[in-house]
Design a protein around this motif. Structure first.
Motif: not given
Length: 554
Positions: A254-267
Protein backbone atom coordinates in the motif's frame (compact mmCIF):
# COMPACT_ATOMS: atom_id res chain seq x y z
CA UNK A 1 16.37 5.18 -12.29
CA UNK A 2 17.64 3.09 -9.32
CA UNK A 3 16.09 -0.11 -8.09
CA UNK A 4 13.59 0.36 -5.25
CA UNK A 5 13.44 -1.84 -2.17
CA UNK A 6 10.62 -2.10 0.37
CA UNK A 7 11.57 -3.92 3.58
CA UNK A 8 9.13 -5.63 5.94
CA UNK A 9 10.37 -6.69 9.38
CA UNK A 10 8.21 -9.27 11.16
CA UNK A 11 7.41 -9.63 14.84
CA UNK A 12 10.25 -11.27 16.74
CA UNK A 13 10.36 -10.43 20.52
CA UNK A 14 14.03 -10.97 21.55
CA UNK A 15 14.77 -12.33 18.07
CA UNK A 16 14.82 -8.71 17.01
CA UNK A 17 18.55 -9.34 17.47
CA UNK A 18 18.46 -11.73 14.49
CA UNK A 19 16.58 -9.16 12.41
CA UNK A 20 19.10 -6.48 13.43
CA UNK A 21 21.91 -8.66 12.06
CA UNK A 22 20.10 -9.13 8.75
CA UNK A 23 19.32 -5.42 8.47
CA UNK A 24 22.88 -4.35 9.22
CA UNK A 25 24.29 -6.63 6.51
CA UNK A 26 21.74 -5.53 3.91
CA UNK A 27 22.28 -1.83 4.65
CA UNK A 28 26.05 -2.22 4.59
CA UNK A 29 25.91 -4.09 1.28
CA UNK A 30 23.70 -1.44 -0.35
CA UNK A 31 25.94 1.32 1.00
CA UNK A 32 29.07 -0.24 -0.49
CA UNK A 33 27.30 -1.04 -3.75
CA UNK A 34 25.86 2.45 -4.25
CA UNK A 35 29.21 4.15 -3.51
CA UNK A 36 31.29 1.83 -5.68
CA UNK A 37 32.58 3.72 -8.77
CA UNK A 38 31.73 0.66 -10.87
CA UNK A 39 28.01 0.96 -10.02
CA UNK A 40 26.13 3.12 -12.56
CA UNK A 41 23.25 5.23 -11.15
CA UNK A 42 20.69 2.96 -12.78
CA UNK A 43 22.07 -0.05 -10.87
CA UNK A 44 21.95 1.57 -7.46
CA UNK A 45 19.43 0.34 -4.86
CA UNK A 46 17.46 2.65 -2.58
CA UNK A 47 15.19 1.80 0.34
CA UNK A 48 12.01 3.86 0.21
CA UNK A 49 9.50 1.81 2.24
CA UNK A 50 9.87 0.22 5.70
CA UNK A 51 7.12 -1.63 7.55
CA UNK A 52 7.18 -3.63 10.74
CA UNK A 53 5.12 -5.43 13.34
CA UNK A 54 5.89 -5.94 17.02
CA UNK A 55 9.68 -5.87 17.52
CA UNK A 56 10.02 -5.29 13.78
CA UNK A 57 8.08 -2.04 14.11
CA UNK A 58 10.67 -0.59 16.47
CA UNK A 59 13.46 -1.69 14.12
CA UNK A 60 11.68 -0.17 11.12
CA UNK A 61 11.18 3.18 12.88
CA UNK A 62 14.77 3.30 14.12
CA UNK A 63 16.15 2.34 10.71
CA UNK A 64 14.04 4.96 8.90
CA UNK A 65 15.39 7.75 11.10
CA UNK A 66 19.01 6.67 10.90
CA UNK A 67 18.90 6.15 7.12
CA UNK A 68 17.58 9.65 6.56
CA UNK A 69 19.50 11.59 9.17
CA UNK A 70 22.37 9.64 10.80
CA UNK A 71 24.25 7.47 8.33
CA UNK A 72 27.26 6.98 10.62
CA UNK A 73 25.05 5.40 13.30
CA UNK A 74 24.54 2.43 10.95
CA UNK A 75 28.27 1.83 10.36
CA UNK A 76 30.27 -0.89 12.05
CA UNK A 77 28.94 -4.44 12.54
CA UNK A 78 29.15 -4.20 16.35
CA UNK A 79 28.79 -0.47 16.91
CA UNK A 80 25.73 0.34 14.80
CA UNK A 81 22.45 1.49 16.37
CA UNK A 82 20.60 -1.72 15.54
CA UNK A 83 23.18 -3.83 17.34
CA UNK A 84 23.31 -1.51 20.32
CA UNK A 85 19.52 -1.35 20.64
CA UNK A 86 18.80 -5.07 20.24
CA UNK A 87 21.94 -6.75 21.57
CA UNK A 88 24.07 -4.50 23.73
CA UNK A 89 21.57 -2.41 25.71
CA UNK A 90 18.82 -4.95 26.38
CA UNK A 91 19.18 -6.68 29.73
CA UNK A 92 17.04 -9.10 31.72
CA UNK A 93 17.47 -7.45 35.13
CA UNK A 94 15.96 -4.04 34.26
CA UNK A 95 13.24 -5.84 32.32
CA UNK A 96 12.32 -7.78 35.47
CA UNK A 97 12.53 -4.76 37.77
CA UNK A 98 9.34 -2.75 37.53
CA UNK A 99 9.77 0.96 38.19
CA UNK A 100 7.98 2.40 41.27
CA UNK A 101 5.28 4.03 39.13
CA UNK A 102 4.48 0.84 37.20
CA UNK A 103 1.33 -1.06 38.15
CA UNK A 104 2.34 -4.72 38.70
CA UNK A 105 -1.07 -5.90 37.45
CA UNK A 106 -0.52 -4.31 34.03
CA UNK A 107 2.59 -6.13 32.82
CA UNK A 108 5.08 -8.84 33.72
CA UNK A 109 8.10 -6.91 32.47
CA UNK A 110 9.03 -3.25 32.74
CA UNK A 111 7.46 -1.19 29.98
CA UNK A 112 9.16 1.91 31.39
CA UNK A 113 12.53 0.33 30.59
CA UNK A 114 11.46 -0.18 26.96
CA UNK A 115 10.16 3.38 26.88
CA UNK A 116 13.55 4.64 28.10
CA UNK A 117 15.37 2.72 25.37
CA UNK A 118 13.00 4.07 22.70
CA UNK A 119 13.72 7.64 23.81
CA UNK A 120 17.45 6.97 23.71
CA UNK A 121 17.34 5.73 20.13
CA UNK A 122 14.55 7.82 18.58
CA UNK A 123 14.26 11.19 20.34
CA UNK A 124 17.56 11.75 22.16
CA UNK A 125 18.78 13.19 18.87
CA UNK A 126 16.61 16.21 19.62
CA UNK A 127 17.54 16.64 23.29
CA UNK A 128 19.67 19.76 22.78
CA UNK A 129 18.65 23.20 21.56
CA UNK A 130 21.09 22.98 18.68
CA UNK A 131 19.29 21.58 15.61
CA UNK A 132 20.92 18.33 14.48
CA UNK A 133 22.59 18.24 11.09
CA UNK A 134 20.99 15.67 8.74
CA UNK A 135 23.46 13.22 7.25
CA UNK A 136 21.56 10.87 4.90
CA UNK A 137 22.71 7.34 4.15
CA UNK A 138 23.60 6.31 0.57
CA UNK A 139 20.92 3.59 0.76
CA UNK A 140 18.12 6.18 0.62
CA UNK A 141 17.05 8.82 -1.88
CA UNK A 142 15.79 11.15 0.85
CA UNK A 143 12.20 9.97 1.39
CA UNK A 144 10.99 6.90 3.28
CA UNK A 145 7.43 5.78 3.89
CA UNK A 146 7.11 4.05 7.26
CA UNK A 147 4.28 1.72 8.26
CA UNK A 148 3.70 0.24 11.73
CA UNK A 149 1.21 -2.57 12.31
CA UNK A 150 -0.96 -1.91 15.37
CA UNK A 151 -3.67 -3.74 17.31
CA UNK A 152 -6.41 -1.37 18.44
CA UNK A 153 -8.09 -2.89 21.49
CA UNK A 154 -10.89 -0.30 21.50
CA UNK A 155 -11.66 -0.86 17.86
CA UNK A 156 -12.73 1.57 15.14
CA UNK A 157 -16.31 1.43 13.85
CA UNK A 158 -17.32 1.43 10.20
CA UNK A 159 -20.97 1.79 9.22
CA UNK A 160 -22.48 0.41 6.02
CA UNK A 161 -26.01 0.75 4.63
CA UNK A 162 -28.49 -2.12 4.64
CA UNK A 163 -30.98 -2.21 1.77
CA UNK A 164 -33.83 -1.62 1.15
CA UNK A 165 -34.39 0.33 4.39
CA UNK A 166 -32.94 3.82 3.72
CA UNK A 167 -32.15 4.15 7.43
CA UNK A 168 -30.88 0.62 7.84
CA UNK A 169 -27.23 0.03 8.60
CA UNK A 170 -24.80 -2.37 10.21
CA UNK A 171 -21.64 -1.48 12.07
CA UNK A 172 -18.39 -3.36 11.72
CA UNK A 173 -15.61 -2.86 14.29
CA UNK A 174 -12.04 -3.12 13.02
CA UNK A 175 -9.28 -3.98 15.52
CA UNK A 176 -6.41 -4.37 13.06
CA UNK A 177 -4.89 -0.92 12.75
CA UNK A 178 -1.78 0.78 11.44
CA UNK A 179 0.10 4.06 11.49
CA UNK A 180 1.92 5.38 8.45
CA UNK A 181 4.15 8.38 7.85
CA UNK A 182 6.03 9.93 4.97
CA UNK A 183 9.46 10.93 6.27
CA UNK A 184 11.62 13.47 4.49
CA UNK A 185 14.17 16.17 5.34
CA UNK A 186 11.49 18.27 7.05
CA UNK A 187 10.77 15.51 9.58
CA UNK A 188 14.00 15.90 11.52
CA UNK A 189 12.44 17.24 14.73
CA UNK A 190 11.04 15.94 18.01
CA UNK A 191 7.45 16.97 17.23
CA UNK A 192 7.46 14.58 14.29
CA UNK A 193 9.25 11.71 16.00
CA UNK A 194 7.64 11.65 19.44
CA UNK A 195 4.30 10.28 18.12
CA UNK A 196 6.20 7.75 16.00
CA UNK A 197 8.24 6.70 19.03
CA UNK A 198 5.09 6.06 21.05
CA UNK A 199 3.56 4.15 18.14
CA UNK A 200 6.69 2.00 17.78
CA UNK A 201 6.56 1.14 21.49
CA UNK A 202 2.87 0.22 21.30
CA UNK A 203 3.57 -1.79 18.14
CA UNK A 204 5.85 -4.05 20.23
CA UNK A 205 3.77 -4.20 23.41
CA UNK A 206 3.56 -8.01 23.56
CA UNK A 207 0.35 -8.92 25.45
CA UNK A 208 0.83 -9.35 29.21
CA UNK A 209 4.62 -9.04 28.97
CA UNK A 210 4.33 -5.28 28.40
CA UNK A 211 1.46 -2.95 29.20
CA UNK A 212 -0.83 -1.53 26.56
CA UNK A 213 -0.28 2.02 25.36
CA UNK A 214 -2.61 4.90 24.50
CA UNK A 215 -2.14 6.75 21.23
CA UNK A 216 -3.94 9.84 19.93
CA UNK A 217 -5.15 9.26 16.38
CA UNK A 218 -6.48 11.74 13.87
CA UNK A 219 -9.51 11.29 11.63
CA UNK A 220 -7.11 11.99 8.76
CA UNK A 221 -5.25 8.76 9.58
CA UNK A 222 -8.18 6.79 8.16
CA UNK A 223 -9.33 7.20 4.57
CA UNK A 224 -12.62 5.26 4.59
CA UNK A 225 -15.82 7.29 4.07
CA UNK A 226 -17.64 4.72 6.24
CA UNK A 227 -15.63 5.29 9.39
CA UNK A 228 -17.37 6.46 12.56
CA UNK A 229 -15.03 9.09 13.97
CA UNK A 230 -17.07 11.76 15.79
CA UNK A 231 -14.16 13.95 16.85
CA UNK A 232 -11.11 15.17 14.91
CA UNK A 233 -8.92 13.26 17.37
CA UNK A 234 -9.56 10.09 19.37
CA UNK A 235 -7.45 8.23 21.92
CA UNK A 236 -7.19 4.47 21.41
CA UNK A 237 -5.42 1.79 23.42
CA UNK A 238 -3.00 -0.49 21.58
CA UNK A 239 -1.17 -3.75 22.07
CA UNK A 240 1.32 -5.71 19.95
CA UNK A 241 0.74 -5.15 16.24
CA UNK A 242 1.59 -8.77 15.50
CA UNK A 243 -1.69 -9.99 17.02
CA UNK A 244 -3.51 -9.29 13.75
CA UNK A 245 -0.76 -8.49 11.24
CA UNK A 246 2.59 -10.02 12.10
CA UNK A 247 4.09 -9.82 8.60
CA UNK A 248 2.78 -6.55 7.10
CA UNK A 249 3.76 -7.09 3.48
CA UNK A 250 0.35 -5.80 2.40
CA UNK A 251 1.03 -2.58 4.26
CA UNK A 252 4.33 -2.28 2.39
CA UNK A 253 2.50 -2.71 -0.93
CA UNK A 254 0.00 0.00 0.00
CA UNK A 255 2.82 2.40 0.80
CA UNK A 256 4.57 1.52 -2.47
CA UNK A 257 1.37 2.42 -4.33
CA UNK A 258 1.31 5.80 -2.57
CA UNK A 259 4.92 6.41 -3.56
CA UNK A 260 4.41 5.19 -7.15
CA UNK A 261 0.70 5.58 -7.98
CA UNK A 262 1.27 5.16 -11.71
CA UNK A 263 3.26 1.93 -11.18
CA UNK A 264 6.12 3.36 -13.24
CA UNK A 265 8.74 1.63 -11.08
CA UNK A 266 6.98 -1.75 -10.99
CA UNK A 267 9.65 -3.54 -13.01
CA UNK A 268 12.42 -2.24 -10.74
CA UNK A 269 10.56 -2.74 -7.46
CA UNK A 270 11.47 -5.46 -4.95
CA UNK A 271 10.29 -6.48 -1.50
CA UNK A 272 12.45 -7.95 1.25
CA UNK A 273 10.78 -9.85 4.08
CA UNK A 274 12.82 -10.45 7.24
CA UNK A 275 11.63 -12.85 9.93
CA UNK A 276 13.32 -15.13 12.47
CA UNK A 277 10.88 -17.96 11.79
CA UNK A 278 10.57 -20.24 8.79
CA UNK A 279 6.85 -20.67 8.25
CA UNK A 280 5.87 -24.30 8.53
CA UNK A 281 2.59 -26.06 8.95
CA UNK A 282 0.59 -25.18 12.06
CA UNK A 283 -2.18 -27.63 11.27
CA UNK A 284 -3.14 -29.95 14.12
CA UNK A 285 -4.68 -33.28 13.19
CA UNK A 286 -4.61 -34.42 16.82
CA UNK A 287 -7.27 -31.95 17.95
CA UNK A 288 -10.80 -33.33 17.84
CA UNK A 289 -14.12 -33.26 19.70
CA UNK A 290 -13.04 -36.06 22.05
CA UNK A 291 -9.99 -34.24 23.47
CA UNK A 292 -11.28 -30.66 23.20
CA UNK A 293 -11.32 -29.80 26.90
CA UNK A 294 -11.01 -26.16 27.98
CA UNK A 295 -7.22 -26.17 28.02
CA UNK A 296 -6.87 -27.84 24.62
CA UNK A 297 -9.51 -25.58 23.08
CA UNK A 298 -7.85 -22.43 24.44
CA UNK A 299 -4.50 -23.51 23.03
CA UNK A 300 -5.98 -24.32 19.66
CA UNK A 301 -7.79 -20.98 19.49
CA UNK A 302 -4.57 -19.09 20.23
CA UNK A 303 -2.76 -21.16 17.59
CA UNK A 304 -5.50 -20.41 15.05
CA UNK A 305 -5.60 -16.66 15.70
CA UNK A 306 -1.83 -16.18 15.61
CA UNK A 307 -1.42 -18.60 12.74
CA UNK A 308 -3.98 -16.68 10.70
CA UNK A 309 -2.10 -13.43 11.41
CA UNK A 310 1.14 -14.87 10.07
CA UNK A 311 2.13 -14.84 6.38
CA UNK A 312 -1.39 -14.16 5.07
CA UNK A 313 -0.12 -11.05 3.24
CA UNK A 314 2.50 -13.15 1.43
CA UNK A 315 -0.12 -15.70 0.38
CA UNK A 316 -2.41 -12.95 -0.94
CA UNK A 317 0.50 -11.34 -2.78
CA UNK A 318 1.37 -14.59 -4.53
CA UNK A 319 -2.27 -15.07 -5.57
CA UNK A 320 -2.36 -11.56 -7.04
CA UNK A 321 0.97 -12.25 -8.77
CA UNK A 322 -0.62 -15.24 -10.52
CA UNK A 323 -3.56 -13.15 -11.66
CA UNK A 324 -1.30 -10.42 -13.01
CA UNK A 325 0.88 -12.95 -14.84
CA UNK A 326 -2.26 -14.31 -16.49
CA UNK A 327 -3.28 -10.78 -17.51
CA UNK A 328 0.20 -10.21 -18.99
CA UNK A 329 -0.05 -13.45 -20.95
CA UNK A 330 -3.42 -12.44 -22.38
CA UNK A 331 -2.15 -8.96 -23.20
CA UNK A 332 0.82 -10.44 -25.08
CA UNK A 333 -1.42 -12.86 -26.98
CA UNK A 334 -3.81 -10.06 -27.93
CA UNK A 335 -0.92 -7.89 -29.10
CA UNK A 336 0.33 -10.68 -31.39
CA UNK A 337 -3.14 -11.21 -32.86
CA UNK A 338 -3.58 -7.49 -33.58
CA UNK A 339 -0.08 -7.20 -35.04
CA UNK A 340 -0.63 -10.18 -37.34
CA UNK A 341 -4.07 -8.99 -38.42
CA UNK A 342 -5.76 -12.18 -37.22
CA UNK A 343 -8.30 -10.05 -35.38
CA UNK A 344 -9.52 -6.54 -36.20
CA UNK A 345 -9.26 -3.66 -33.80
CA UNK A 346 -12.72 -2.18 -34.52
CA UNK A 347 -14.77 -4.72 -32.48
CA UNK A 348 -12.35 -4.35 -29.56
CA UNK A 349 -12.58 -0.56 -29.79
CA UNK A 350 -16.37 -0.74 -29.70
CA UNK A 351 -16.39 -3.10 -26.70
CA UNK A 352 -13.87 -1.19 -24.59
CA UNK A 353 -15.39 2.13 -25.63
CA UNK A 354 -18.75 1.03 -24.25
CA UNK A 355 -17.50 -0.72 -21.10
CA UNK A 356 -14.75 1.55 -19.78
CA UNK A 357 -16.95 4.64 -19.16
CA UNK A 358 -19.33 2.41 -17.17
CA UNK A 359 -16.51 0.82 -15.18
CA UNK A 360 -14.99 4.19 -14.24
CA UNK A 361 -18.28 5.99 -13.62
CA UNK A 362 -18.84 7.24 -10.08
CA UNK A 363 -15.19 7.15 -9.04
CA UNK A 364 -14.50 9.54 -6.19
CA UNK A 365 -11.63 11.98 -5.71
CA UNK A 366 -8.41 10.12 -5.06
CA UNK A 367 -9.40 7.12 -7.19
CA UNK A 368 -7.66 6.57 -10.50
CA UNK A 369 -9.42 8.22 -13.44
CA UNK A 370 -9.92 6.60 -16.83
CA UNK A 371 -7.33 8.87 -18.46
CA UNK A 372 -4.81 8.17 -15.70
CA UNK A 373 -5.36 4.41 -15.99
CA UNK A 374 -4.86 4.55 -19.77
CA UNK A 375 -1.63 6.50 -19.32
CA UNK A 376 -0.42 4.08 -16.62
CA UNK A 377 -0.93 1.03 -18.82
CA UNK A 378 0.64 2.77 -21.80
CA UNK A 379 3.76 3.22 -19.65
CA UNK A 380 3.65 -0.28 -18.17
CA UNK A 381 3.26 -1.95 -21.57
CA UNK A 382 5.36 0.56 -23.50
CA UNK A 383 7.38 -2.07 -25.37
CA UNK A 384 4.28 -3.82 -26.74
CA UNK A 385 2.62 -0.46 -27.39
CA UNK A 386 5.55 0.87 -29.41
CA UNK A 387 5.87 -2.38 -31.38
CA UNK A 388 2.17 -2.42 -32.22
CA UNK A 389 2.15 1.26 -33.17
CA UNK A 390 5.05 0.58 -35.53
CA UNK A 391 3.50 -2.57 -37.01
CA UNK A 392 -0.02 -1.16 -37.36
CA UNK A 393 -0.78 2.32 -36.03
CA UNK A 394 -0.95 4.27 -32.81
CA UNK A 395 -4.74 4.06 -32.84
CA UNK A 396 -4.53 0.23 -32.86
CA UNK A 397 -2.02 0.39 -30.00
CA UNK A 398 -4.47 2.54 -28.02
CA UNK A 399 -7.24 0.01 -28.64
CA UNK A 400 -4.92 -2.69 -27.30
CA UNK A 401 -4.27 -0.67 -24.13
CA UNK A 402 -8.01 -0.07 -23.67
CA UNK A 403 -8.67 -3.79 -24.07
CA UNK A 404 -6.08 -4.61 -21.40
CA UNK A 405 -7.62 -1.95 -19.15
CA UNK A 406 -11.05 -3.53 -19.58
CA UNK A 407 -9.71 -6.93 -18.51
CA UNK A 408 -7.68 -5.43 -15.66
CA UNK A 409 -10.60 -3.43 -14.26
CA UNK A 410 -12.99 -6.37 -14.49
CA UNK A 411 -10.49 -8.44 -12.46
CA UNK A 412 -9.97 -5.57 -9.97
CA UNK A 413 -6.23 -5.51 -10.68
CA UNK A 414 -5.94 -1.81 -11.47
CA UNK A 415 -3.99 -0.95 -8.32
CA UNK A 416 -1.87 -4.11 -8.34
CA UNK A 417 1.36 -5.22 -9.88
CA UNK A 418 3.63 -8.21 -9.46
CA UNK A 419 5.43 -8.30 -6.11
CA UNK A 420 8.88 -9.86 -6.27
CA UNK A 421 9.38 -10.89 -2.64
CA UNK A 422 12.69 -12.06 -1.19
CA UNK A 423 12.77 -13.66 2.23
CA UNK A 424 15.55 -13.98 4.80
CA UNK A 425 14.36 -16.31 7.53
CA UNK A 426 15.76 -18.77 10.04
CA UNK A 427 14.57 -21.76 12.04
CA UNK A 428 14.37 -22.22 15.80
CA UNK A 429 17.08 -24.87 15.50
CA UNK A 430 19.54 -22.18 14.34
CA UNK A 431 18.73 -19.57 16.98
CA UNK A 432 19.48 -19.22 20.67
CA UNK A 433 16.55 -17.04 21.72
CA UNK A 434 13.58 -18.89 20.26
CA UNK A 435 12.38 -20.69 23.40
CA UNK A 436 9.68 -19.30 25.71
CA UNK A 437 7.85 -17.64 22.82
CA UNK A 438 11.14 -16.01 21.73
CA UNK A 439 11.73 -14.35 25.12
CA UNK A 440 14.84 -16.43 25.96
CA UNK A 441 17.08 -14.02 24.06
CA UNK A 442 16.46 -11.46 26.80
CA UNK A 443 18.15 -13.74 29.34
CA UNK A 444 21.76 -13.22 28.18
CA UNK A 445 23.64 -11.02 25.73
CA UNK A 446 25.50 -14.14 24.55
CA UNK A 447 22.21 -15.41 23.11
CA UNK A 448 21.47 -12.13 21.37
CA UNK A 449 25.01 -11.91 19.98
CA UNK A 450 24.59 -15.42 18.61
CA UNK A 451 21.30 -14.60 16.91
CA UNK A 452 22.61 -11.28 15.55
CA UNK A 453 25.50 -13.12 13.91
CA UNK A 454 23.13 -15.76 12.53
CA UNK A 455 21.21 -12.88 10.93
CA UNK A 456 24.41 -11.58 9.37
CA UNK A 457 25.27 -15.05 8.02
CA UNK A 458 21.80 -15.49 6.54
CA UNK A 459 21.95 -12.07 4.86
CA UNK A 460 25.41 -12.78 3.44
CA UNK A 461 24.13 -16.06 1.96
CA UNK A 462 21.21 -14.18 0.38
CA UNK A 463 23.54 -11.60 -1.12
CA UNK A 464 25.87 -14.30 -2.48
CA UNK A 465 22.91 -15.99 -4.14
CA UNK A 466 22.07 -12.74 -5.94
CA UNK A 467 25.48 -12.99 -7.58
CA UNK A 468 25.27 -16.72 -8.33
CA UNK A 469 24.63 -17.12 -12.05
CA UNK A 470 23.14 -20.55 -11.47
CA UNK A 471 20.54 -19.24 -9.04
CA UNK A 472 19.73 -15.86 -10.56
CA UNK A 473 16.54 -15.17 -12.46
CA UNK A 474 16.34 -12.57 -15.24
CA UNK A 475 14.21 -10.20 -13.16
CA UNK A 476 16.29 -10.41 -9.95
CA UNK A 477 18.03 -7.54 -8.24
CA UNK A 478 21.55 -7.04 -9.61
CA UNK A 479 24.44 -8.55 -7.66
CA UNK A 480 25.64 -6.03 -5.07
CA UNK A 481 29.27 -4.93 -5.15
CA UNK A 482 30.32 -5.31 -1.54
CA UNK A 483 32.76 -7.07 0.75
CA UNK A 484 31.34 -8.41 4.04
CA UNK A 485 32.86 -6.97 7.19
CA UNK A 486 34.55 -9.54 9.47
CA UNK A 487 32.80 -11.04 12.46
CA UNK A 488 33.75 -9.95 15.97
CA UNK A 489 36.77 -12.23 16.23
CA UNK A 490 37.78 -14.81 13.64
CA UNK A 491 39.49 -16.76 16.43
CA UNK A 492 36.21 -16.85 18.35
CA UNK A 493 33.59 -18.11 15.87
CA UNK A 494 29.89 -18.44 16.52
CA UNK A 495 29.18 -20.80 19.39
CA UNK A 496 27.03 -23.40 17.67
CA UNK A 497 26.29 -25.04 21.01
CA UNK A 498 23.69 -22.25 21.32
CA UNK A 499 21.89 -23.34 18.15
CA UNK A 500 18.36 -24.34 19.11
CA UNK A 501 19.00 -23.55 22.78
CA UNK A 502 16.54 -25.30 25.11
CA UNK A 503 15.12 -23.82 28.28
CA UNK A 504 16.89 -26.31 30.53
CA UNK A 505 20.23 -25.12 29.11
CA UNK A 506 19.68 -21.54 30.30
CA UNK A 507 21.56 -20.87 33.57
CA UNK A 508 19.39 -21.88 36.48
CA UNK A 509 19.77 -18.58 38.34
CA UNK A 510 18.29 -16.72 35.35
CA UNK A 511 15.35 -19.09 35.15
CA UNK A 512 14.77 -18.75 38.88
CA UNK A 513 14.81 -14.96 38.59
CA UNK A 514 12.15 -15.17 35.89
CA UNK A 515 10.15 -17.62 38.00
CA UNK A 516 10.18 -15.20 40.93
CA UNK A 517 8.94 -12.38 38.71
CA UNK A 518 6.17 -14.49 37.21
CA UNK A 519 5.07 -15.67 40.66
CA UNK A 520 4.96 -12.08 41.87
CA UNK A 521 2.81 -11.08 38.91
CA UNK A 522 0.52 -14.06 39.49
CA UNK A 523 0.10 -13.02 43.12
CA UNK A 524 -0.74 -9.46 42.10
CA UNK A 525 -3.35 -10.69 39.64
CA UNK A 526 -4.94 -13.04 42.18
CA UNK A 527 -5.00 -10.27 44.76
CA UNK A 528 -6.66 -7.95 42.25
CA UNK A 529 -9.25 -10.69 41.68
CA UNK A 530 -10.17 -10.48 45.38
CA UNK A 531 -8.53 -13.65 46.74
CA UNK A 532 -7.13 -13.48 50.24
CA UNK A 533 -3.59 -14.58 51.06
CA UNK A 534 -4.59 -18.16 51.99
CA UNK A 535 -6.55 -18.58 48.78
CA UNK A 536 -3.74 -17.07 46.73
CA UNK A 537 -1.14 -19.37 48.26
CA UNK A 538 -3.33 -22.41 47.58
CA UNK A 539 -3.88 -21.48 43.91
CA UNK A 540 -0.18 -20.83 43.40
CA UNK A 541 0.92 -24.01 45.18
CA UNK A 542 -1.40 -26.43 43.42
CA UNK A 543 -1.75 -24.78 40.01
CA UNK A 544 0.39 -21.81 39.04
CA UNK A 545 3.77 -22.77 40.56
CA UNK A 546 3.67 -26.18 38.95
CA UNK A 547 2.93 -24.78 35.49
CA UNK A 548 5.53 -22.03 35.77
CA UNK A 549 8.24 -24.46 36.84
CA UNK A 550 7.37 -26.69 33.91
CA UNK A 551 7.53 -23.69 31.57
CA UNK A 552 10.98 -22.72 32.86
CA UNK A 553 12.29 -26.31 33.17
CA UNK A 554 12.75 -26.03 36.94
Amino acid sequence: MPYKLAITVAGAVSLGAYEAGVLYEIIDAISQHNQDPATPPADQVVIDVLTGASAGGMSAALLAQKLLFEKDSLAGPYTNMLYRAWVQDLDLQPLLALKPAEDPTHSILSSDYVDTLSKKYLTQRYSTHVPPTPDPHPATSGVIRLGLALSNLNGVDYTYPVRPDPKGQFTYTEFQDELTAKIDKYADNVDFWEPLRKAAVSCGAFPFAFRVKDLVRSREDYDSPNIVFPLPFETFTYTDGGVFQNQPLGLAKNLVDLEDPQHIDAERRYYLFIAPHVKGSSASNDFNEHNADFKALAGQLVNAVYGQAGFQDWIQAEEINRQIELLDQRAAALQRLLASGEIASDPLAAASGALLPLMFAGRTEGQESLAAAQERLTQQYHEGYDALALAKSESVAKVWVDSILTLETAANLGERDVMTIYGITASAAELAGAELQAFVGFFKQDYRDHDYDVGRIKAQAFLRNLGDAGMRKPDDLPPLLYTPKPFRNPANPIDHSLDGLKMQEVPKDLREAMLARLKDRADDILQEAGLNIIERDAVKLFLIDKQLKKLLAL
